[in-house]
Design an enzyme around this catalytic site. Structure first.
Site, PDB file in Angstrom:
ATOM      1  N   ASN A   7       1.064  -1.329  -0.204  1.00  0.00           N
ATOM      2  CA  ASN A   7      -0.079  -0.029  -0.141  1.00  0.00           C
ATOM      3  C   ASN A   7       0.838   1.394   0.070  1.00  0.00           C
ATOM      4  O   ASN A   7       1.731   1.373   1.024  1.00  0.00           O
ATOM      5  CB  ASN A   7      -0.994  -0.169   1.147  1.00  0.00           C
ATOM      6  CG  ASN A   7      -1.845   1.305   1.131  1.00  0.00           C
ATOM      7  OD1 ASN A   7      -1.482   2.337   1.046  1.00  0.00           O
ATOM      8  ND2 ASN A   7      -2.978   0.924   1.525  1.00  0.00           N
ATOM      9  N   GLU A  34      -4.003   1.911  -2.908  1.00  0.00           N
ATOM     10  CA  GLU A  34      -4.163   3.301  -2.565  1.00  0.00           C
ATOM     11  C   GLU A  34      -3.217   4.234  -3.534  1.00  0.00           C
ATOM     12  O   GLU A  34      -2.406   5.068  -2.897  1.00  0.00           O
ATOM     13  CB  GLU A  34      -3.632   3.443  -0.827  1.00  0.00           C
ATOM     14  CG  GLU A  34      -4.512   4.655  -0.474  1.00  0.00           C
ATOM     15  CD  GLU A  34      -4.250   4.821   1.198  1.00  0.00           C
ATOM     16  OE1 GLU A  34      -4.760   5.767   1.769  1.00  0.00           O
ATOM     17  OE2 GLU A  34      -4.026   3.658   1.879  1.00  0.00           O
ATOM     18  N   ASP A 147      -4.147  -4.854   0.817  1.00  0.00           N
ATOM     19  CA  ASP A 147      -4.416  -4.325   2.083  1.00  0.00           C
ATOM     20  C   ASP A 147      -5.984  -4.696   2.469  1.00  0.00           C
ATOM     21  O   ASP A 147      -6.977  -4.117   1.978  1.00  0.00           O
ATOM     22  CB  ASP A 147      -4.276  -2.821   1.968  1.00  0.00           C
ATOM     23  CG  ASP A 147      -4.506  -1.938   3.388  1.00  0.00           C
ATOM     24  OD1 ASP A 147      -5.151  -2.745   4.161  1.00  0.00           O
ATOM     25  OD2 ASP A 147      -4.581  -0.695   3.418  1.00  0.00           O
ATOM     26  N   ASN A 149      -7.093  -4.283   5.471  1.00  0.00           N
ATOM     27  CA  ASN A 149      -7.846  -3.536   6.467  1.00  0.00           C
ATOM     28  C   ASN A 149      -8.475  -4.286   7.631  1.00  0.00           C
ATOM     29  O   ASN A 149      -9.600  -4.025   8.107  1.00  0.00           O
ATOM     30  CB  ASN A 149      -8.794  -2.484   6.065  1.00  0.00           C
ATOM     31  CG  ASN A 149      -8.278  -1.107   5.669  1.00  0.00           C
ATOM     32  OD1 ASN A 149      -7.369  -0.579   6.314  1.00  0.00           O
ATOM     33  ND2 ASN A 149      -8.349  -0.723   4.562  1.00  0.00           N
ATOM     34  N   ASP A 218      -1.857  -6.056   5.903  1.00  0.00           N
ATOM     35  CA  ASP A 218      -1.539  -6.478   4.383  1.00  0.00           C
ATOM     36  C   ASP A 218      -1.221  -7.965   4.565  1.00  0.00           C
ATOM     37  O   ASP A 218      -0.529  -8.478   5.142  1.00  0.00           O
ATOM     38  CB  ASP A 218      -0.287  -5.663   4.030  1.00  0.00           C
ATOM     39  CG  ASP A 218      -0.467  -4.214   4.108  1.00  0.00           C
ATOM     40  OD1 ASP A 218      -1.182  -3.682   3.434  1.00  0.00           O
ATOM     41  OD2 ASP A 218      -0.237  -3.687   5.525  1.00  0.00           O
ATOM     42  N   ASP A 247       3.021   4.644   5.031  1.00  0.00           N
ATOM     43  CA  ASP A 247       2.745   4.201   6.505  1.00  0.00           C
ATOM     44  C   ASP A 247       2.521   2.701   6.582  1.00  0.00           C
ATOM     45  O   ASP A 247       2.568   1.761   7.590  1.00  0.00           O
ATOM     46  CB  ASP A 247       1.531   4.732   7.274  1.00  0.00           C
ATOM     47  CG  ASP A 247       0.381   4.907   6.217  1.00  0.00           C
ATOM     48  OD1 ASP A 247       0.278   4.384   5.014  1.00  0.00           O
ATOM     49  OD2 ASP A 247      -0.543   5.701   6.719  1.00  0.00           O
ATOM     50  N   HIS A 248       2.608   1.930   5.318  1.00  0.00           N
ATOM     51  CA  HIS A 248       2.774   0.553   5.148  1.00  0.00           C
ATOM     52  C   HIS A 248       4.025   0.222   4.557  1.00  0.00           C
ATOM     53  O   HIS A 248       4.904   0.935   4.163  1.00  0.00           O
ATOM     54  CB  HIS A 248       1.808  -0.103   4.168  1.00  0.00           C
ATOM     55  CG  HIS A 248       0.187   0.097   4.473  1.00  0.00           C
ATOM     56  ND1 HIS A 248      -0.688  -0.873   4.521  1.00  0.00           N
ATOM     57  CD2 HIS A 248      -0.502   1.483   4.538  1.00  0.00           C
ATOM     58  CE1 HIS A 248      -1.875  -0.292   4.963  1.00  0.00           C
ATOM     59  NE2 HIS A 248      -1.828   1.038   4.951  1.00  0.00           N
TER      60      HIS A 248
END
Length: 257
Positions: A7, A34, A147, A149, A218, A247-248
């Protein structure tokens, strides 16, 4: 064959990090989520310059998914998850690379839980479960990467008691993930590292990365015919430590054959 999911949290803003990671690790297939870019803003030329062909399903400002293949262009087989013709969010793309069907997904976040966003997440998850059953029935090698989530268990989240009512950790979401895996999919990273603390996401705030206060959201799920080829899996934490990074962190697997 190395397959990775990443991501990027805005492909154009993170492009230097993505290109550096590709050149350093040379994965054969990469699923990106994303993108936060419309189709015409996808940096295909920059990726081609470092040896990757691509297909993508973009969307302005939000969402967006892509599949990259080293030395070739992925053969697209599906764009968008079936089950709702009115759904315009760019969250699923699928291709065949080196004989493996690769589904790249970006499952909705779902927060706040008392809004239609959570209802959409559960509905999207249900559509994914239905379609994944079709892939299982086809008895072909498939990886569903992206991802999701969702933190499947308490070992997948730092201080789980703080996440009880979050859309990434609600019982309904974890049950949906368990139902998906229960079809016969193998959670590659957890399969090879059953007891380790492994995270793939760390918030930008409160020094989460330096404190290792993360989440494992993930995932790469392997179909029954592909799972026996799994030999290694890991997380490229070094990419998360770079400047102006996502941030991943990228998550990868190695497959024989």
């Amino acid at each position: 064959m190395r397959v990775a999911t990443y991501n990027v949290n805005g492909i154009n803003g993170r492009l230097p990090v993505l290109l550096a990671w590709l050149e350093a690790t040379a994965p054969d297939v990469v699923c990106l989520q994303e993108l936060k870019a419309p189709d015409e803003k996808f940096p295909a030329a920059a990726l081609e310059a470092v040896g990757y062909g691509a297909i993508w399903h973009g969307q302005k400002s939000w969402n967006g998914v892509a599949i990259l293949a080293r030395g070739s262009t992925p053969a697209e087989t599906r764009r968008g998850l079936p089950g709702n013709r009115d759904d315009v969010q760019s969250r699923y793309i699928e291709a065949v690379v080196q004989g493996v069907a690769v589904g790249c997904l970006y499952l909705p976040n779902g927060n706040p839980v008392d809004t239609p966003k959570f209802e959409y997440k559960l509905a999207w998850f249900a559509r994914l479960i239905d379609y994944a059953a079709e892939l299982i029935a086809a008895e072909i090698p498939v990886v569903l990467a992206g991802d999701y989530n969702v933190m499947p268990t308490e070992k997948d989240v730092y201080k789980p008691e703080r996440w009880t009512n979050d859309a990434l950790f609600r019982a309904e979401v974890r049950d949906a993930f368990a139902s998906l895996v229960g079809q016969g999919w193998t959670d590659a990273l957890r399969h090879l590292h059953p007891d380790e603390t492994i995270y793939t996401f760390w918030d930008y705030f409160r020094n989460a990365f330096s404190r290792d206060a993360g989440l494992r959201i993930d995932h790469l799920l392997l179909s029954p015919s592909l799972a026996p080829r799994l030999t290694a899996a890991g997380v490229d934490r070094s990419a998360r430590a770079m400047e102006k990074t996502s941030d991943h962190a990228p998550v990868w697997i190695e497959l024989t054959g």
